[in-house]
Design an enzyme around this catalytic site. Structure first.
Site, PDB file in Angstrom:
ATOM      1  N   HIS A  14      -2.077   3.635  23.267  1.00 56.87           N
ATOM      2  CA  HIS A  14      -1.853   2.202  23.044  1.00 56.87           C
ATOM      3  C   HIS A  14      -1.088   2.030  21.742  1.00 56.87           C
ATOM      4  O   HIS A  14      -1.421   2.642  20.733  1.00 56.87           O
ATOM      5  CB  HIS A  14      -3.211   1.481  22.971  1.00 56.87           C
ATOM      6  N   HIS A  59       5.010  -3.822  16.272  1.00 58.39           N
ATOM      7  CA  HIS A  59       3.911  -4.627  16.796  1.00 58.39           C
ATOM      8  C   HIS A  59       4.198  -6.077  16.416  1.00 58.39           C
ATOM      9  O   HIS A  59       4.074  -6.460  15.260  1.00 58.39           O
ATOM     10  CB  HIS A  59       2.571  -4.160  16.204  1.00 58.39           C
TER      11      HIS A  59
END
Length: 482
Positions: A14, A59
């Protein structure tokens, strides 16, 4: 390795590009390379515009520092098959305009060339096997029009804190994770909307840009991701003519299993289910993977840059099958009963098999640790915790007595573990050094798939908190099935 790809648990990362926490760490190609060399087969990249003509990986909506997409793609190509020859899947979170999608398609095609696998998931009843896909790279993402629709009728992951699903009879995670949760929560005051995976949030920045799709980009998508309108029940509906990937947060998975357990398992018999950490895991911690495995979810996405007991379980599961990153799901998760019912964990509680584990002795700490590491003035006082992770009915933790003042402890203690679901059981082992006045010191750990344990007396190597094997430290153990 010759069953369809959806019949396997797949070692999944992830936010694979992050070097540390989810809010303020650097993005880099190095964690991607490290994960692939450890056997991870699914890596995740978040694609964002960098100016008007370039693409970066970061991110989104956080303070993380970006890395160029090209570096990440080169890193994947160089390391994809260093440890395992079986296929690598790249999951993309796409926040791009059609112009930039065209650029990404060109970069991916030029980087991977003949390694790319093209597949029409829109008209497919079965996916090829890992054996058929050896040496191939697969792209998985949502077509942009589905990003636009993703907000309609969607169950919310509200980021409730509650009790973390990674806590169990073994206690809380080690305190020295990458960054403490309390420190990182201070950073979140200026960052909103982090409780959902971007892929599930709806990621196109412009409605107009979602109306178009570079055909070269769409052609690259081997596994289509998407969440149909109509809520969770509709999302789990199986289309006999299509194969797709559905992503759920760890919390939404628990709700899905509680409400529609048999539907979840039926969905995963043909389609792909990816589970991702809840948005409040700012410190890159992880959750208990067992509920996902018990439900047949192929992709339990973990923060590989973190460490702790949950990650030890993940590493233990994928020590199976030669460490190739693919583990065949048990037959009971693939079978359908005469009335369409599937296996459900609560239905299986009587033991199928009993495992006896004897912890004989341990050695090697004096070679791997300084003489004063555990105690300044005396030899250490070791004890061993042994238990099972797996189906709830099988989960247990036992421990030996403490052996005082010795670097070569001898316990000769036997434990008996009746197993209702031995196919998904993992043997957990931790060594600790007893400290009367402070917290016990850590002395090593390992996690082993019960299905591959060899009977007899075995030397079992131990690993540090980060999953690195000690040079000399090991336990002498005996395993027996009755």
């Amino acid at each position: 390795m010759d069953a369809p790809l959806s019949h396997y648990f797949i070692y999944t990362g992830h936010n694979s590009y992050l070097t540390g926490n989810q809010l303020s760490s650097n993005c880099s190609d190095l964690p991607i390379a490290d994960a692939l060399r450890r056997g991870v087969r699914v890596v995740e990249l978040d694609l964002w515009p960098r100016g008007t003509d370039d693409v970066c990986v970061k991110h989104g909506r956080t303070l993380t520092k970006e890395v160029k997409l090209g570096k990440c793609l080169d890193s994947i190509k160089a390391n994809a098959f260093a440890t395992s020859k079986y296929p690598v899947i790249i999951t993309l979170e796409d926040h791009l305009t059609p112009k930039l999608q065209f650029k990404v398609a060109k970069m991916i095609t030029q980087t991977f060339g003949e390694m790319l696998y093209y597949h029409d998931a829109e008209s497919c009843q079965e996916f090829p096997s890992p054996e058929d896909l050896k040496g191939k790279i697969l792209i998985s993402t949502k077509p942009p029009k589905e990003y636009l629709e993703a907000n309609d009728g969607k169950e919310k992951d509200n980021g409730e804190k509650g009790k973390d699903s990674d806590e169990d009879v073994w206690g809380k995670e080690p305190e020295d994770l990458i960054s403490t949760q309390s420190e990182l929560e201070k950073v979140t005051s200026s960052i909103n909307d982090l409780n959902q995976d971007d892929e599930e949030r709806g990621s196109c920045e412009s409605d107009m840009s979602c109306q178009l799709l570079a055909p070269e980009y769409k052609r690259l998508i081997a596994i289509h991701a998407g969440k149909p309108k109509g809520g969770l029940r509709m999302a789990l509906k199986v289309d006999p003519n299509k194969i797709r990937r559905l992503s759920l947060s760890e919390q939404l998975l628990e709700k899905a299993v509680a409400a529609y357990g048999a539907d979840v398992i039926r969905f995963t018999q043909k389609n792909f289910l990816r589970i991702y950490p809840k948005g409040t895991r700012f410190n890159s911690s992880n959750y208990k993977p067992q509920i996902g495995w018990m439900s047949g979810a192929q992709m339990i996405a973990f923060n590989m840059q973190g460490y702790g007991r949950a990650l030890w379980l993940m590493e233990g599961m994928f020590r199976a099958n030669g460490g190739c990153g693919y583990v065949k799901k048990p037959d009971f998760l693939m079978n359908v009963g005469p009335n369409g019912q599937g296996f459900y964990p609560k239905d299986n509680s009587s033991p199928k098999k009993t495992l006896k584990v004897k912890v004989c002795m341990g050695d090697g700490w004096l070679l791997d640790f300084k003489k004063t590491h555990f105690d300044s003035y005396s030899p250490p006082d070791f004890f061993v915790r042994v238990g099972i992770a797996g189906a709830p009915v099988d989960e247990v933790m036992e421990k030996t007595k403490i052996e005082y003042d010795t670097w070569t402890p001898i316990w000769n203690k036997e434990f008996t573990f009746p197993l209702a679901v031995p196919e998904l059981a993992l043997l957990r082992v931790e060594v600790h050094e007893h400290d009367k006045n402070e917290k016990d010191d850590f002395g090593g750990q390992t996690c082993l798939p019960v299905s591959e344990l060899r009977q007899g007396i075995r030397a079992v190597p131990l690993f540090n908190r980060k999953g690195v094997k000690y040079s000399s430290t090991r336990l002498l153990m005996r395993f027996e099935f009755v």
